[in-house]
Design an enzyme around this catalytic site. Structure first.
Site, PDB file in Angstrom:
ATOM      1  N   ASP A 137       0.822  -1.202   0.000  1.00 17.59           N
ATOM      2  CA  ASP A 137       0.000   0.000   0.000  1.00 17.59           C
ATOM      3  C   ASP A 137       0.860   1.258   0.000  1.00 17.59           C
ATOM      4  O   ASP A 137       1.546   1.545   0.981  1.00 17.59           O
ATOM      5  CB  ASP A 137      -0.903  -0.022   1.239  1.00 17.59           C
ATOM      6  CG  ASP A 137      -1.821   1.177   1.314  1.00 17.59           C
ATOM      7  OD1 ASP A 137      -2.090   1.797   0.270  1.00 17.59           O
ATOM      8  OD2 ASP A 137      -2.271   1.488   2.436  1.00 17.59           O
ATOM      9  N   ASP A 194      -2.075   5.904  -5.139  1.00 18.01           N
ATOM     10  CA  ASP A 194      -2.318   4.911  -4.106  1.00 18.01           C
ATOM     11  C   ASP A 194      -2.898   3.658  -4.744  1.00 18.01           C
ATOM     12  O   ASP A 194      -3.989   3.753  -5.266  1.00 18.01           O
ATOM     13  CB  ASP A 194      -3.317   5.485  -3.118  1.00 18.01           C
ATOM     14  CG  ASP A 194      -3.589   4.574  -1.956  1.00 18.01           C
ATOM     15  OD1 ASP A 194      -2.863   3.607  -1.772  1.00 18.01           O
ATOM     16  OD2 ASP A 194      -4.550   4.837  -1.217  1.00 18.01           O
TER      17      ASP A 194
END
Length: 377
Positions: free
Chosen positions: A90, A276
């Site tokens: 992430d 992201d």
């Protein structure tokens, strides 16, 4: 030939550079449908994907952006002897956590759990902290142990051991924990992130990592994350570099956003995008695409997808197109636009874009720590 290609993809790039194959698991939406959970209940689980970017001195915000639709995850090991976990890589958070035997909830029992008593290199602390999600909260205890990612070995790495996990949605996730790759400023203060320790312990050839998401992902091969370098065989053409405008998340500048040939002027004063893995503009955006909201999300007639407009993000003077074949998802004969709204405010009043999996599936992305920039190809 297919097997030869797969074999080549699994080769190491060189000392200090490793590739981790990514798997694409079933989405939470798919899993819950299989278990007969009503669509109306899924709508109640929707959180605000921008909540993870609201900083606090006391806690870390790490929600799973677009968590109902798709995840890409790979394997790491923690402890001696190693205990294996599937983690989400992430770029929107900075901490590492996995389920643990401290946690007895059904969500933890349904996943691999770290057992500190089975690791000779584990050391615990009396520190615990919460992680706040848009759809539920998680608390973890802090510990230290060896983290192994193929031939990368990071010793004395801080990580979180879950104390409890709510069943919705953690019970339905295909992966176990999260490995954050963002800047240290969004991590827990006073503790090194995994990226910091990889660099300090000379485990990477270069302070850089890159992502490749397959456009036709499967569970066995959904793409790759490459730590310590890039693989020029996975992209073509020149790399477009964009400077990071805030060294917390991988936030870059967006000069314009266009729907088809028409510029929206939404970024006339400059937008920001967080790479992201926008609320007030959402209704106009959906209207321009001919989208209706339903229990299934933002639905569009599948027959109309080929005639829908291409979206363009202007970054560093170049237009990066996102065709409807990329931003429209088709599951069980239902076509939905893979966009969510956030109510997070931006300083300029212009939209804040979170460029997630759908964007990164279209572009090879490179995260250059030393030069504070993000590259797309």
């Amino acid at each position: 030939m297919q097997w030869l290609v797969l074999a080549l993809l699994c080769l190491r790039l060189g000392e200090g550079v490793v590739r981790i194959p990514l798997r694409k698991g079933k989405s939470v939406r798919e899993v819950m449908r299989e278990k007969g959970v009503p669509e109306g209940f899924l709508n109640q689980l929707r959180g605000d994907p921008g909540r993870k970017y609201q900083l606090s001195n006391a806690v870390a915000y790490e929600p799973l952006t677009n968590y109902l639709d798709s995840f890409y995850f790979g394997e790491i090991s923690i402890g001696t002897p190693p205990q294996n976990f599937l983690v989400l890589f992430d770029t929107g958070s900075a901490n590492l956590w996995v389920p643990s035997t401290y946690c007895r909830t059904p969500a933890c029992a349904n996943h691999a759990r770290f057992n500190p008593s089975l690791s000779s290199t584990f050391s615990g602390t009396n520190v615990s902290y919460p992680l706040y999600y848009g759809f539920g909260d998680l608390s973890v205890a802090l510990g230290y142990d060896t983290v192994t990612i193929q031939n990368i070995v990071v010793r004395n790495q801080e990580f979180g051991l879950s104390l409890d996990e709510p069943s919705r949605p953690f019970y339905y996730l295909n992966f176990d924990g999260i490995l954050g790759l963002s800047y240290p400023g969004v991590g827990i203060r006073g503790y090194n992130t995994l990226v910091q320790n990889m660099l300090q312990q000379s485990q990477l050839t270069e302070p850089i990592f890159s992502f490749y998401y397959s456009r036709n992902p499967t569970y066995s091969y959904g793409g790759e994350v490459i730590l310590g370098g890039v693989d020029p065989h996975l992209y073509s053409g020149e790399v477009l570099w964009a400077p990071v405008v805030q060294e917390l998340y991988w936030k870059i500048g967006i000069e314009e956003f266009s729907i088809g040939p028409s510029a929206t002027s939404w970024c006339s004063q400059g937008c920001h995008g967080i790479v992201d893995n926008p609320g007030q503009f959402m209704s106009a955006f959906l209207q321009a695409l001919g989208v209706e909201e339903s229990d299934y999300g933002f639905v569009v007639d599948c027959n109309n997808v080929p005639s829908m407009p291409t979206l363009y993000f202007t970054i560093s003077g170049a237009q990066l197109p996102l065709p409807p074949s990329v931003y429209v998802l088709k599951n069980d004969g239902i076509c939905t636009v893979g966009v969510e709204s956030t109510y997070m405010l931006s300083a300029s009043g212009q939209p804040l874009w979170i460029l997630g999996n759908l964007f990164l599936r279209q572009y090879y992305s490179i995260f250059d720590i030393a030069n504070n920039r993000v590259g797309f190809a």
